[in-house]
Scaffold this active site. Structure first.
Site, PDB file in Angstrom:
ATOM      1  N   LYS A 210       0.499  29.984 -29.016  1.00  0.00           N
ATOM      2  CA  LYS A 210       1.636  30.152 -30.237  1.00  0.00           C
ATOM      3  C   LYS A 210       1.520  31.176 -31.059  1.00  0.00           C
ATOM      4  O   LYS A 210       2.375  31.763 -31.436  1.00  0.00           O
ATOM      5  CB  LYS A 210       1.553  28.530 -31.087  1.00  0.00           C
ATOM      6  N   GLU A 216     -10.130  32.897 -27.652  1.00  0.00           N
ATOM      7  CA  GLU A 216     -10.432  32.382 -26.349  1.00  0.00           C
ATOM      8  C   GLU A 216      -9.267  33.056 -25.378  1.00  0.00           C
ATOM      9  O   GLU A 216      -9.506  33.619 -24.346  1.00  0.00           O
ATOM     10  CB  GLU A 216     -10.447  30.888 -26.159  1.00  0.00           C
ATOM     11  N   GLY A 271       0.856  22.517 -31.769  1.00  0.00           N
ATOM     12  CA  GLY A 271       0.165  22.987 -30.683  1.00  0.00           C
ATOM     13  C   GLY A 271       0.133  21.730 -29.748  1.00  0.00           C
ATOM     14  O   GLY A 271       0.488  21.609 -28.572  1.00  0.00           O
ATOM     15  N   ARG A 272      -0.517  20.664 -30.436  1.00  0.00           N
ATOM     16  CA  ARG A 272      -0.626  19.547 -29.547  1.00  0.00           C
ATOM     17  C   ARG A 272       0.538  18.583 -29.228  1.00  0.00           C
ATOM     18  O   ARG A 272       0.557  17.595 -28.621  1.00  0.00           O
ATOM     19  CB  ARG A 272      -1.985  18.387 -30.111  1.00  0.00           C
ATOM     20  N   GLU A 357      -7.448  14.881 -33.270  1.00  0.00           N
ATOM     21  CA  GLU A 357      -6.795  16.130 -34.146  1.00  0.00           C
ATOM     22  C   GLU A 357      -5.925  15.860 -34.978  1.00  0.00           C
ATOM     23  O   GLU A 357      -5.702  16.391 -35.960  1.00  0.00           O
ATOM     24  CB  GLU A 357      -6.438  17.156 -32.974  1.00  0.00           C
ATOM     25  N   HIS A 388     -17.466   1.333 -12.834  1.00  0.00           N
ATOM     26  CA  HIS A 388     -18.883   1.708 -12.191  1.00  0.00           C
ATOM     27  C   HIS A 388     -19.807   2.328 -13.137  1.00  0.00           C
ATOM     28  O   HIS A 388     -20.690   2.949 -12.727  1.00  0.00           O
ATOM     29  CB  HIS A 388     -18.707   2.227 -10.720  1.00  0.00           C
ATOM     30  N   LYS A 508     -12.172  28.942 -35.461  1.00  0.00           N
ATOM     31  CA  LYS A 508     -11.884  29.934 -35.211  1.00  0.00           C
ATOM     32  C   LYS A 508     -12.327  31.205 -36.077  1.00  0.00           C
ATOM     33  O   LYS A 508     -12.681  32.269 -35.700  1.00  0.00           O
ATOM     34  CB  LYS A 508     -10.280  30.127 -35.229  1.00  0.00           C
TER      35      LYS A 508
HETATM   36  C1  G6Q Z   1      -3.098  22.121 -31.621  1.00  0.00           C
HETATM   37  C2  G6Q Z   1      -4.366  23.083 -32.380  1.00  0.00           C
HETATM   38  C3  G6Q Z   1      -4.876  23.799 -31.184  1.00  0.00           C
HETATM   39  C4  G6Q Z   1      -4.163  24.776 -30.610  1.00  0.00           C
HETATM   40  C5  G6Q Z   1      -5.101  25.938 -30.095  1.00  0.00           C
HETATM   41  C6  G6Q Z   1      -4.288  27.075 -29.365  1.00  0.00           C
HETATM   42  O1  G6Q Z   1      -2.500  21.557 -32.412  1.00  0.00           O
HETATM   43  O2  G6Q Z   1      -3.513  23.673 -33.197  1.00  0.00           O
HETATM   44  O3  G6Q Z   1      -5.498  22.971 -30.276  1.00  0.00           O
HETATM   45  O4  G6Q Z   1      -3.088  24.331 -29.835  1.00  0.00           O
HETATM   46  O5  G6Q Z   1      -6.086  26.354 -30.842  1.00  0.00           O
HETATM   47  O6  G6Q Z   1      -3.564  27.801 -30.232  1.00  0.00           O
HETATM   48  P1  G6Q Z   1      -2.678  28.832 -29.835  1.00  0.00           P
HETATM   49  O7  G6Q Z   1      -1.512  28.184 -28.898  1.00  0.00           O
HETATM   50  O8  G6Q Z   1      -2.227  29.550 -31.129  1.00  0.00           O
HETATM   51  O9  G6Q Z   1      -3.220  29.851 -28.964  1.00  0.00           O
END
Ligand code: G6Q
Length: 543
Positions: A210, A216, A271-272, A357, A388, A508
């Site tokens: 996003k 990462e 994001g989620r 989250e 199990h 971050k």
């Molecule tokens: C989701 C969070 C987090 C995010 C990641 C990736 O709700 O904000 O999990 O999706 O940190 O972020 P970017 O899509 O900006 O790389």
């Protein structure tokens, strides 16, 4: 002075639930079922393709009424409308929350800042469709003229967990000639293993971020670019082998990706909550545009149900409220999510982020510290494997862990007895958790006295069983939307904001501070606590 009169635990509806709990909280599920031979059907709701049996929760119809009253008193109805109509309910980030607009049919109107966002949603969907079809048919060629056979999605958190979960869930709908890999971890092993057997000339990398700034993802994307350029030896190859999913066009083009190959979304998609947006590009390439649209339609059906059904027949509202009953009154701090469907193996991991989250918060929207529990801990594994392993604790341990069983009447693989056996297990587990096995029953079976305590199952362990017909794209859409709205229901009652994630932002920032200290050639001056300082020195000395 903060106004505490509106605090959740001061609401008359909350106090009524406390009083109600004192009366019924200790009643055993055995008694509840014995008292009403129709309980199993009475405490079940069917909507949007999901049969939701909550009869094995420790509730009476009075409990359900009290919980629905609490939802009304919390203003849930108004909160739902505020979300669906694009109000800026993500207060700390000043944003609307409109993942529901991602699955709104063409022609509808959802307005943010005076603009209808639905045409934008469909424009991106159409762009994704054209691109996906080109990749699926082999029309999209790599730099050397070879067709694409491998798709590597690079993203993390919300830009990874939804796509990988959906790919796994709908694998039986995917184009089998294409290989999909998902790289998220900054641990180099993740990328190295993902591309070990892939030919860069036949590989398309989707950089899904996003913000296009996540450490990462950008590190993995740069490594992927080096990997591709090493083989293809021409910067022009990037345009054929890299596409981006992002809201940040400037950063995308800085990275070297042609913005014509960028699929956009908007700040009102968290994001989620983004797997139905362009973040789902890998899903669409895998299952095809038609199935992707079916997944959207399934989610939309659940959206409509949530928006319109009375709370006592509203599956996401009930799911959220039962979670509150178990968490805040019965003291159950965790939930096990147990899909009896191998294709849903990543569903618990996906839900961990969605639930924890979102509702892992300790202050209300107006900044007061809460004096009650918020999000439960979600975890799980597909059945029957978990049986199990950790089910022992759920059956006989000292903790109360309500379970979400998810099962399907039909299977994609009708092999001999497999599906009947799978289903026998899910029904049996829910039954055993609820009813247990008494000492008397054991004695009648001839179990020796000294063994009786060990073999006794107290029962009274709550669970929900969700029975769907088949794991189709539509069904997956419904299930995801169900959990999204259950989270929303709980956030509204707990008076917290489910749509920010300052904990993620902290991580971050912190990693960004230490990385240069690890990489510096000369011993850096360290100003952390003595433990962190010692760990950094030890690592620098030994790496
Ligand atoms: C989701 C969070 C987090 C995010 C990641 C990736 O709700 O904000 O999990 O999706 O940190 O972020 P970017 O899509 O900006 O790389």
């Amino acid at each position: 002075m903060a106004d505490n009169s509106k605090s959740l635990t001061n609401l008359p509806e909350w106090k009524a639930l406390e009083a109600h709990y004192a009366k019924v909280g200790k009643t055993h599920l055995r008694e509840l079922f014995a008292a009403d031979p129709k309980r199993g059907e009475k405490f079940a709701v069917e909507a949007a393709g999901i049969y939701f049996d909550y009869s094995k929760h420790r509730v009476t119809s009075g409990t359900v009424n009290h919980l629905c009253d609490l939802a009304e008193a919390s203003g849930l109805r108004g909160r739902i409308e505020a979300m669906f109509t694009g109000e800026k309910i993500n207060l700390t980030e000043g944003r609307a929350v409109l993942h529901t607009a991602l699955r709104t049919p063409k022609g509808a109107t959802v307005t943010v800042d005076g603009e209808n966002v639905v045409p934008h949603v469909h424009a991106v969907l159409e762009k994704m469709e054209k691109f996906s079809e080109k990749v699926r048919t082999g029309e999209w060629k790599g730099h050397t003229g070879k067709a694409i056979r491998n798709i590597v999605n690079i993203g993390i958190g919300g830009s990874d967990l939804g796509p990988v979960m959906a790919y796994e869930a709908l694998k039986s709908y995917s184009q089998r000639g294409l290989t999909f890999r998902f790289v998220s971890n900054v641990d180099g092993a993740d990328f190295a293993e993902a591309v070990l057997d892939l030919d860069p000339a036949e590989t398309l990398v989707i950089v899904a971020s996003k913000t296009f700034t996540t450490q990462e993802t950008m590190t993995n994307a740069e490594t992927a670019r080096d990997w591709a350029l090493k083989a293809l030896k021409d910067r022009a190859a990037i345009a054929k082998h890299f596409v981006a999913v992002s809201t940040n066009a400037a950063r995308v083009s800085e990275f070297g990706i042609d913005t014509a190959n960028m699929f956009g979304f908007w700040d009102w998609v968290g994001g989620r909550y983004s797997m139905f947006s362009a973040i789902g590009l890998s899903t669409m390439i895998a299952i095809g545009p038609k199935h992707f649209r079916e997944m959207l339609a399934g989610a939309h059906e659940m959206d409509e149900h949530y928006r319109t059904a009375p709370f006592e027949e509203n599956i996401p509202a009930l799911m959220g409220l039962l979670g509150i009953w178990n968490n805040n009154f019965l003291g159950a701090q965790a939930i096990a999510v147990l899909p009896y469907e191998q294709y849903l193996k990543r569903f618990p991991a996906y839900l961990q982020q969605l639930t924890m989250e979102s509702n892992g918060k300790r202050v209300t929207l107006d900044g007061r510290a809460v004096d009650y529990q918020t999000s439960q801990i979600y975890w799980g594994e597909p059945g029957t494997n978990g049986q199990h392993s950790f089910y022992q604790l759920i059956h006989q341990g000292t903790k109360l862990i309500p379970c979400d069983f998810i099962a399907f009447s039909k299977t994609a693989h009708a092999l001999g007895r497999h599906h009947d056996l799978l289903m026998a297990n899910v029904f049996a587990q829910a039954e055993a958790l609820a009813f247990g096995k008494t000492a008397d029953e054991l004695k009648k079976e001839g179990v020796k006295d000294w063994l009786v305590p060990h073999k006794t199952f107290e029962g009274n362990r709550p669970s929900t069983t969700m029975l769907l017909d088949e794991l189709t794209p539509e069904a997956l859409g419904r299930l995801v939307a169900l959990y999204e709205h259950s989270v929303f229901t709980q956030g509204a009652v707990w008076q917290i904001g489910p749509f920010d994630q300052w904990g993620v932002e902290l991580g971050k920032a912190l990693a960004g501070r230490i990385a240069p200290e690890l990489e510096a050639a000369a011993e850096p001056e360290l100003r952390h606590d003595s433990s962190t300082n010692a760990l950094i020195r030890r690592y620098r000395g030994r790496r």
